[in-house]
Design an enzyme around this catalytic site. Structure first.
Site, PDB file in Angstrom:
ATOM      1  N   ASN A   1      -0.346  -1.460  -3.505  1.00 33.95           N
ATOM      2  CA  ASN A   1       0.442  -2.703  -3.526  1.00 33.95           C
ATOM      3  C   ASN A   1       0.082  -3.671  -2.405  1.00 33.95           C
ATOM      4  OD1 ASN A   1       1.650  -0.808  -1.795  1.00 33.95           O
ATOM      5  ND2 ASN A   1       3.605  -1.857  -1.921  1.00 33.95           N
TER       6      ASN A   1
ATOM      7  N   GLU B   1       6.663   5.287  11.595  1.00 35.90           N
ATOM      8  CA  GLU B   1       5.443   4.718  12.160  1.00 35.90           C
ATOM      9  C   GLU B   1       5.842   3.419  12.844  1.00 35.90           C
ATOM     10  OE1 GLU B   1       2.161   4.798   9.349  1.00 35.90           O
ATOM     11  OE2 GLU B   1       2.686   6.821   8.737  1.00 35.90           O
TER      12      GLU B   1
ATOM     13  N   GLU C   1       5.518   7.463   4.169  1.00 35.44           N
ATOM     14  CA  GLU C   1       6.272   6.250   3.861  1.00 35.44           C
ATOM     15  C   GLU C   1       6.339   6.167   2.341  1.00 35.44           C
ATOM     16  OE1 GLU C   1       4.244   3.155   6.101  1.00 35.44           O
ATOM     17  OE2 GLU C   1       5.316   3.749   7.905  1.00 35.44           O
TER      18      GLU C   1
ATOM     19  N   CYS D   1       7.358  -1.842  -1.293  1.00 34.76           N
ATOM     20  CA  CYS D   1       8.331  -0.754  -1.178  1.00 34.76           C
ATOM     21  C   CYS D   1       9.672  -1.256  -0.670  1.00 34.76           C
ATOM     22  CB  CYS D   1       7.779   0.310  -0.239  1.00 34.76           C
ATOM     23  SG  CYS D   1       7.402  -0.360   1.396  1.00 34.76           S
TER      24      CYS D   1
HETATM   25  P1  NAD Z   1       1.023   6.752  -5.596  1.00 35.38           P
HETATM   26  O1  NAD Z   1       1.884   7.764  -4.944  1.00 35.38           O
HETATM   27  O2  NAD Z   1       0.803   6.860  -7.056  1.00 35.38           O
HETATM   28  O3  NAD Z   1      -0.437   6.756  -4.957  1.00 35.38           O
HETATM   29  C1  NAD Z   1      -0.640   6.564  -3.574  1.00 35.38           C
HETATM   30  C2  NAD Z   1      -1.935   7.204  -3.172  1.00 35.38           C
HETATM   31  O4  NAD Z   1      -1.838   8.620  -3.292  1.00 35.38           O
HETATM   32  C3  NAD Z   1      -3.145   6.799  -4.023  1.00 35.38           C
HETATM   33  O5  NAD Z   1      -4.256   6.637  -3.157  1.00 35.38           O
HETATM   34  C4  NAD Z   1      -3.314   7.987  -4.942  1.00 35.38           C
HETATM   35  O6  NAD Z   1      -4.631   8.143  -5.408  1.00 35.38           O
HETATM   36  C5  NAD Z   1      -2.946   9.122  -4.015  1.00 35.38           C
HETATM   37  N1  NAD Z   1      -2.502  10.363  -4.667  1.00 35.38           N
HETATM   38  C6  NAD Z   1      -1.806  10.489  -5.825  1.00 35.38           C
HETATM   39  N2  NAD Z   1      -1.567  11.798  -6.086  1.00 35.38           N
HETATM   40  C7  NAD Z   1      -2.115  12.509  -5.061  1.00 35.38           C
HETATM   41  C8  NAD Z   1      -2.202  13.897  -4.752  1.00 35.38           C
HETATM   42  N3  NAD Z   1      -1.651  14.831  -5.535  1.00 35.38           N
HETATM   43  N4  NAD Z   1      -2.842  14.268  -3.615  1.00 35.38           N
HETATM   44  C9  NAD Z   1      -3.377  13.333  -2.800  1.00 35.38           C
HETATM   45  N5  NAD Z   1      -3.346  12.011  -3.047  1.00 35.38           N
HETATM   46  C10 NAD Z   1      -2.707  11.592  -4.156  1.00 35.38           C
HETATM   47  O7  NAD Z   1       1.645   5.353  -5.185  1.00 35.38           O
HETATM   48  P2  NAD Z   1       1.213   3.929  -5.719  1.00 35.38           P
HETATM   49  O8  NAD Z   1       1.618   3.853  -7.161  1.00 35.38           O
HETATM   50  O9  NAD Z   1      -0.189   3.675  -5.321  1.00 35.38           O
HETATM   51  O10 NAD Z   1       2.154   2.963  -4.837  1.00 35.38           O
HETATM   52  C11 NAD Z   1       3.442   2.609  -5.200  1.00 35.38           C
HETATM   53  C12 NAD Z   1       4.461   3.507  -4.518  1.00 35.38           C
HETATM   54  O11 NAD Z   1       4.261   3.492  -3.112  1.00 35.38           O
HETATM   55  C13 NAD Z   1       5.889   3.066  -4.714  1.00 35.38           C
HETATM   56  O12 NAD Z   1       6.686   4.206  -4.930  1.00 35.38           O
HETATM   57  C14 NAD Z   1       6.252   2.432  -3.385  1.00 35.38           C
HETATM   58  O13 NAD Z   1       7.624   2.406  -3.092  1.00 35.38           O
HETATM   59  C15 NAD Z   1       5.498   3.267  -2.435  1.00 35.38           C
HETATM   60  N6  NAD Z   1       5.259   2.559  -1.178  1.00 35.38           N
HETATM   61  C16 NAD Z   1       5.983   2.914  -0.064  1.00 35.38           C
HETATM   62  C17 NAD Z   1       5.789   2.234   1.132  1.00 35.38           C
HETATM   63  C18 NAD Z   1       6.577   2.551   2.388  1.00 35.38           C
HETATM   64  O14 NAD Z   1       6.200   2.073   3.448  1.00 35.38           O
HETATM   65  N7  NAD Z   1       7.636   3.320   2.310  1.00 35.38           N
HETATM   66  C19 NAD Z   1       4.842   1.231   1.195  1.00 35.38           C
HETATM   67  C20 NAD Z   1       4.123   0.901   0.043  1.00 35.38           C
HETATM   68  C21 NAD Z   1       4.340   1.589  -1.144  1.00 35.38           C
HETATM   69  C1  6OH Z   2       5.556  -1.485   1.462  1.00 36.89           C
HETATM   70  O1  6OH Z   2       5.127  -1.799   0.374  1.00 36.89           O
HETATM   71  C2  6OH Z   2       5.423  -2.286   2.635  1.00 36.89           C
HETATM   72  C3  6OH Z   2       5.200  -1.719   3.814  1.00 36.89           C
HETATM   73  C4  6OH Z   2       5.034  -2.524   4.969  1.00 36.89           C
HETATM   74  C5  6OH Z   2       4.591  -2.022   6.122  1.00 36.89           C
HETATM   75  O2  6OH Z   2       4.241  -0.763   6.281  1.00 36.89           O
HETATM   76  C6  6OH Z   2       4.469  -2.863   7.292  1.00 36.89           C
HETATM   77  O3  6OH Z   2       4.010  -2.338   8.302  1.00 36.89           O
HETATM   78  O4  6OH Z   2       4.832  -4.037   7.249  1.00 36.89           O
END
Ligand code: NAD
Ligand code: 6OH
Length: 496
Positions: free
Chosen positions: A166, A477, A265, A299
């Site tokens: 994202n 973090e 995260e 997120c």
């Molecule tokens: P995702 O979990 O599908 O994938 C994230 C990464 O993990 C990718 O690089 C993927 O290839 C890898 N991955 C997937 N399965 C794996 C496994 N079994 N072992 C190792 N690596 C693996 O997430 P996404 O769809 O790319 O992103 C969207 C999600 O991320 C949403 O749920 C969003 O809320 C969350 N997000 C959280 C934050 C935060 O700071 N809390 C920030 C951004 C996104």
């Molecule tokens: C999630 O999609 C956004 C995360 C943002 C950060 O980790 C940041 O440092 O601003």
């Protein structure tokens, strides 16, 4: 911050993106297509690292810990990381072009948020690492001569950085920068959806003279692919992961046998609480942004909007009208919203649009797929959507959707607002809109989240703790918290 600049051509057009392992760019084995969510076209292909290549990357990272990198002072490492930031800025237009090609996000956002924050991450952690102090405890001993205990910070070792799609460059560098300033070596895996800005970062690392093996880049998928091979590798010491909560669970299982340190995260189902005494226009503009930024794919985005009843009807009508005005389009079309990341993700988000209707919701805006009458109809565009009338038990109110949709509901008392906001298995972020200072603090403090904003959203100071509670993550973090995760503190006791 820089002003939006015209895009240069996508730097990898028609090419195959390599991995970077031990200072060598590698094109081998299987590859997969990089698909534009704007029109469904393949823009490049990407080398998929198999388990053997992941192993080579981890071994190169291990070896680099004992090489010249391990002998650099923190000042030298930080100077190198500042060069990384400078080089990102010199190649700014290429980074912007890479990011908008992979994601379809707006040129304005990529040039004011994603890429500048990537450079800022390297500078911020260089500053923080240089300013870090050590603890020292002076102690008495029976012989009266005493002893000094002081802490030294060592690298933890080989760090796996796994990033989502994202905010690809922002989130990858958010972990790579602190890992490197602390003296670790890194094997990074960007999302399979967004390999390009990471591929440029690999070039930058080479250009500024980061020693071979210090930063390695492997492309590929998660389960049964590159990601799983990386997080289960016995020589990886720590994993910094951003992504879905369910993926976090899978990674925990892979990491368990070798007891790796984890920083997670994860997802969110974030609430905005809008009190009747809030500045109406500011709350409206802020909520529009917190719901729809990056097409709802942050997120921290708000998916639940609770408004105090006296303001509810007026606020909801204005929010729905504003949502209907949002312009959808490709990155360089001056649009407000780009597409979702992929057709597969759009199918998921659309399934929630359908579910919202089945669960009894009323669509106040959007609810479908736009028609352009051109190649964008082969992309992953979706309408910004506002729903009302769902029960709090509805799946659309409980599950993270990660698209441009929110549910709006009224509340009558502060206690009810706090209870509704906290009634979720997630705990990442909240936004509180009020002009009453006492209430602002009281309500923000009561939010069961890692980050609460009062009268704003996604306003970031990189020194502050960042992360979530409950399903939204493990650890924090940001600032000293990142330095702590990426360092192994060691006590030295000197008898005087
Ligand atoms: P995702 O979990 O599908 O994938 C994230 C990464 O993990 C990718 O690089 C993927 O290839 C890898 N991955 C997937 N399965 C794996 C496994 N079994 N072992 C190792 N690596 C693996 O997430 P996404 O769809 O790319 O992103 C969207 C999600 O991320 C949403 O749920 C969003 O809320 C969350 N997000 C959280 C934050 C935060 O700071 N809390 C920030 C951004 C996104
Ligand atoms: C999630 O999609 C956004 C995360 C943002 C950060 O980790 C940041 O440092 O601003």
């Amino acid at each position: 911050m820089r002003n939006p600049t015209p895009a240069v051509p996508y730097p990898f057009a028609g090419q195959q993106l390599p991995c970077l392992v031990g200072g060598e760019f590698i094109l081998q084995g299987r590859s997969f297509p990089n698909v534009s969510p704007v029109n469904g076209r393949t823009t490049a292909t990407v080398t998929e690292a198999d388990a053997a290549l992941v192993d080579r990357a981890v071994q190169a990272a291990r070896a680099a810990l004992r090489g010249p990198w391990g002998r650099l002072t923190v000042q030298e490492r930080c100077a190198l990381m500042r060069k990384v930031a400078e080089r990102i800025e010199q190649r700014f237009d290429e980074f912007v072009s890479a990011e908008i090609t992979d994601t379809g996000k707006t040129l304005a956002q990529a040039s004011t948020l994603d890429i500048p924050r990537g450079a800022a991450n390297f500078r911020a952690y260089a500053d923080l690492a240089l300013a870090r102090a050590s603890e020292c405890f002076e102690m008495g001993t029976p012989d009266g001569r005493g002893a000094l205990n002081y802490t030294v910070h060592k690298p933890v070792g080989v760090v796996a950085v796994i990033a989502p799609w994202n905010l690809p460059f922002l989130l990858l560098t958010w972990k790579v920068a602190p890992a490197l300033v602390c003296g670790n070596t890194v094997v990074a895996k960007p999302s399979e959806e967004t390999p390009s800005s990471a591929a440029l970062l690999a070039q930058v690392m080479q250009e500024v003279g980061v020693p071979a093996g210090v930063f390695n880049l492997v492309h590929g998928f998660g389960p049964d692919s590159t990601g799983e091979a990386l997080v289960s590798h016995p020589d990886v010491t720590a994993i910094a992961f951003t992504g879905e909560s369910a993926t976090g669970s899978a990674i925990m299982r892979s990491a368990a046998p070798t007891v790796k340190a984890l920083s997670f995260e994860l997802g969110g189902k974030n609430a905005a609480l809008i009190f009747a005494d809030a500045d109406f226009e500011a709350a409206l503009a802020g909520t529009l942004r917190s719901v729809f930024a990056n097409c709802g794919q942050v997120c921290l985005c708000t998916e639940r909007v609770y408004v105090e009843r006296p303001m509810f009807e007026r606020f909801v009508a204005a929010l729905a009208a504003a949502a209907q005005q949002l312009k959808l389009g490709g990155p360089c079309e001056g649009a407000d919203l780009g597409p979702l990341i992929s057709r597969a993700h759009r199918d998921k988000v659309l399934s929630y649009y359908r579910l919202a209707r089945e669960e009894g919701g009323e669509m106040l805006a959007g609810g479908g797929v736009p028609r352009f009458g051109d190649e964008r109809d082969a992309g992953a565009f979706i309408e910004p959507t506002i729903v009302r009338g769902l029960p709090e038990s509805a799946r659309c109110v409980r599950e993270e959707i990660f698209g441009p949709i929110c549910h709006v509901a009224p509340f009558d008392t502060e206690e009810q607002a706090v209870r509704l906001a906290n009634d979720t298995r997630y705990g990442l972020a909240a936004a509180v809109w009020t002009s009453n200072l006492q209430r602002a603090h009281r309500v923000a403090r009561a939010m069961e989240v890692g980050i609460a904003w009062v009268n704003d959203w996604f306003l970031r100071d990189l020194r502050t703790p960042f992360g979530g509670v409950k399903l939204s993550g493990i650890g924090r973090e940001g600032g000293a918290h990142s330095l702590a995760f990426f360092s192994e503190p060691m006590n030295i006791c000197v008898k005087l």
